[in-house]
Design an enzyme around this catalytic site. Sequence first.
Site, short mmCIF file in Angstrom:
data_model
loop_
_atom_site.label_atom_id
_atom_site.label_comp_id
_atom_site.label_asym_id
_atom_site.label_seq_id
_atom_site.Cartn_x
_atom_site.Cartn_y
_atom_site.Cartn_z
N SER A 20 0.86 -1.18 0.00
CA SER A 20 0.00 0.00 0.00
C SER A 20 0.89 1.23 0.00
CB SER A 20 -0.91 -0.01 1.22
OG SER A 20 -0.12 -0.02 2.38
N GLY A 21 0.39 2.29 -0.63
CA GLY A 21 1.18 3.52 -0.70
C GLY A 21 0.38 4.64 -0.06
N ALA A 24 -2.80 4.79 -2.22
CA ALA A 24 -2.92 3.64 -3.12
C ALA A 24 -2.88 2.33 -2.37
CB ALA A 24 -1.77 3.67 -4.13
N LYS A 41 -1.94 -1.36 -9.04
CA LYS A 41 -1.86 -0.29 -8.03
C LYS A 41 -3.09 0.60 -8.21
CE LYS A 41 1.23 3.40 -6.36
NZ LYS A 41 2.59 3.99 -6.52
N ASP A 138 12.27 9.22 -3.09
CA ASP A 138 11.71 8.49 -1.95
C ASP A 138 12.38 7.13 -1.81
OD1 ASP A 138 8.38 7.43 -0.78
OD2 ASP A 138 10.18 8.10 0.29
#
Length: 292
Positions: A20-21, A24, A41, A138
């Site tokens: 998971s983002g 997302a 995604k 990131d």
Amino acid sequence: SPYRHEPVEDWYIVGEEIGSGHFAVVKKVVCKRSGTEFAAKFIRKKRASTSRRGARREDIEREISILQELNHVNIIKLYDIFEDKQDVTLILELVSGGELFDFIAERDVLHESEATAFIAQVLEGLAHMHLKNIAHLDLKPENILLTNRAQAVIKLIDFGISRKIEDGKNEIQMLGTPEFVAPEVIAYEPLGLYTDMWAVGVITYILLSGCSPFLGDNKQETFANICAVDFSFDDEFFGNTSDLAKDFIRGLLVKHPGRRASVTDCLSHPWIKPINDRQKEERKEAKTNLER
Ligand SMILES: Cc1ccnnc1
């Protein structure tokens, strides 16, 4: 928009959640026609302009255009894009070997020469991006996955805050994950390809020792340690680490972005590319102390 408006479920069998983002969720899917597995995604779209939930359209389109420009074995591939009222869904290459750090933590002994093989692959993926003036911004262990346990091919994922670096315009205000951000991010100074290189230094430090160089008890402490470039190679954790490895890390944890090693400098550093047997010998002896 140019994205497919049919339901994802028409073409893919949607399986379990595998990641998971920010806005997302990533699920394993199987293509109904080919039986091939992919990662989907699902990026939640921001509905109202005032809402704090969901991703802005321009951010989704930036991530997509960056993924479409990249084509390298160490970077996750984008195959297709769907859109409905709620989500934009990216059909991505499935990387099912888990996070690099979990793979290494499972090993009882990991020789530095194996660690350099992983870092070299991260550098190869970064070199492809930096050649196109794209910074990841990131980089952190959870964004470095392995295809499978056998070949152990590295894949860089999550280009959610990745950017094209254009001179003078990279006054981007953003924050990655505190433990891995470079001093310029905290000082709101221009970010660049060099911001990724700082993160490579932090990742390598942790890979070889199991310790995080700047982590404090809270965000403020961590930021203070980063801005002071306050780190050391404690003999308790770095006793077995080669001088070549320490030199590699020291070249990256440099406050002034212009003086920091570039991805090209790193790829030709003797820790990554030993030029003689002595350097090979020196590297081999050291062992990592990553927490088991
Ligand atoms: C989490 C993830 C992302 C992309 N591909 N496989 C797994």
